[in-house]
Write a protein that holds these residues in place. Structure first.
Motif, mmCIF file in Angstrom:
data_model
loop_
_atom_site.group_PDB
_atom_site.id
_atom_site.type_symbol
_atom_site.label_atom_id
_atom_site.label_comp_id
_atom_site.label_asym_id
_atom_site.label_seq_id
_atom_site.Cartn_x
_atom_site.Cartn_y
_atom_site.Cartn_z
ATOM 1 N N TRP A 33 0.843 -1.195 0.000
ATOM 2 C CA TRP A 33 0.000 0.000 0.000
ATOM 3 C C TRP A 33 0.881 1.249 0.000
ATOM 4 N N ASP A 35 1.004 4.365 1.035
ATOM 5 C CA ASP A 35 0.459 5.449 1.848
ATOM 6 C C ASP A 35 1.279 6.721 1.630
ATOM 7 N N CYS A 71 -6.079 6.184 2.392
ATOM 8 C CA CYS A 71 -6.968 5.702 3.451
ATOM 9 C C CYS A 71 -7.901 6.791 3.972
ATOM 10 N N VAL A 120 0.241 -2.736 4.589
ATOM 11 C CA VAL A 120 0.242 -1.307 4.911
ATOM 12 C C VAL A 120 1.324 -1.061 5.962
ATOM 13 N N CYS A 125 -2.497 4.390 8.989
ATOM 14 C CA CYS A 125 -3.195 4.160 7.725
ATOM 15 C C CYS A 125 -3.845 2.784 7.732
ATOM 16 N N ALA A 126 -3.140 1.793 8.265
ATOM 17 C CA ALA A 126 -3.728 0.456 8.378
ATOM 18 C C ALA A 126 -4.951 0.487 9.277
ATOM 19 N N VAL A 150 -6.343 -5.995 4.904
ATOM 20 C CA VAL A 150 -5.258 -5.162 5.419
ATOM 21 C C VAL A 150 -4.368 -5.972 6.356
#
Length: 284
Positions: A33, A35, A71, A120, A125-126, A150
């Motif tokens: 991911w 982020d 996210c 992530v 963010c996770a 996730v």
């Protein structure tokens, strides 16, 4: 706050550095991911994660339309919930064309036609993808399916590469477990991974005090620094000289850098240092 310095933006975002060097999303075992913190401020953590995941025998890809997924955490934490919903729906829309937002007939652990896990690296963010996404979009059936995919790095290694043995680092460790991880995700997988790698020590609890934009805002510096002095900074000062300083959260790493002049690393970076030297080869 005048006491603060603005973090440097990376010259090359992670997504650009990985372009053409990772698997296409449909062929990947896991999707990293991208982020905002990792992509634009700390791409070294992302590159290290790719090395670790590949060392574990996993094909790594990026989500479809990687530059459009987010996210929505920034908007949630500042109370801009309508904007958060727009960003989250845009993310689900970006995942949808390749079937990434569907359940794929599985539980999201990869294999058997299931959509691959989303690794992530940034704990808040996770946490946002696991909880806020579902809570803010209760009418969107895609949200819980994405949330179920996730994984933190340690969780992904544990479920997608259970037989992999990490490099032995055999050194003391100190640092910070992100407060979002304490509250939402838990750190059991991280503790097991560190134990396998011979990283001995307990990461500080509590909060580093930066708390996203809070510690940067004028009038908040003293409170921010006081939070860091509660547990994190004493733990780092009291650690052995050989201790590795670990902090998976970008805010925690930034706080340590600005208040203590200490360079903390994501667990992925520490593990990657124990791997044989190599570049970032292209996927076959």
């Amino acid at each position: 706050a005048a006491e603060r310095s603005i973090p440097r933006i990376a010259p090359v975002p992670l997504t650009r550095s990985l372009a053409g060097a990772v698997a296409a999303a449909p062929e990947a075992d896991v999707l990293l991911w991208p982020d905002t913190f990792t992509n634009y401020l700390s791409p070294e953590a992302g590159s290290a994660a790719v090395r670790v995941l590949r060392a574990a025998g996993l094909r790594v890809g990026l989500p479809p339309a990687a530059g459009k997924v987010c996210c929505g955490l920034t908007y949630v934490s500042t109370g801009q919930l309508d904007q958060a919903r727009r960003v989250m729906r845009r993310t689900l829309d970006a995942l949808e064309p390749a079937g990434e937002a569907g359940d794929g007939g599985g539980d999201g652990d990869g294999g058997g036609g299931a959509a691959p896990p989303l690794v992530v690296l940034e704990p808040p963010c996770a946490a946002a993808l696991k909880t806020d996404l579902v809570e803010l979009l209760p009418d969107d059936a895609r949200a819980p399916r994405v949330a179920a995919r996730v994984r933190t790095l340690a969780e992904a290694l544990e479920t997608a590469a259970p037989d992999w043995t990490p490099p032995r680092l055999d050194r003391p460790v100190t640092g910070q477990t992100h407060c979002h991880q304490h509250a939402i995700l838990g750190d059991a997988a991280e503790r097991r991974l560190m134990a396998k790698a011979g990283l001995d020590g307990q990461l500080a609890a509590g909060c580093c005090g930066l708390a996203g934009n809070f510690g940067f805002e004028r009038g908040h510096y003293e409170v921010s620094a006081a939070c860091a002095e509660d547990q994190l900074l004493p733990a780092v000062r009291d650690a052995p000289d050989a201790a590795a300083v670990v902090a998976d959260g970008y805010s925690c790493r930034t706080q340590l850098d600005q208040l203590a002049g200490v360079r903390a690393r994501h667990l992925a970076e520490l593990l990657a240092e124990g791997l044989p030297e190599e570049g970032l080869p292209e996927e076959g």
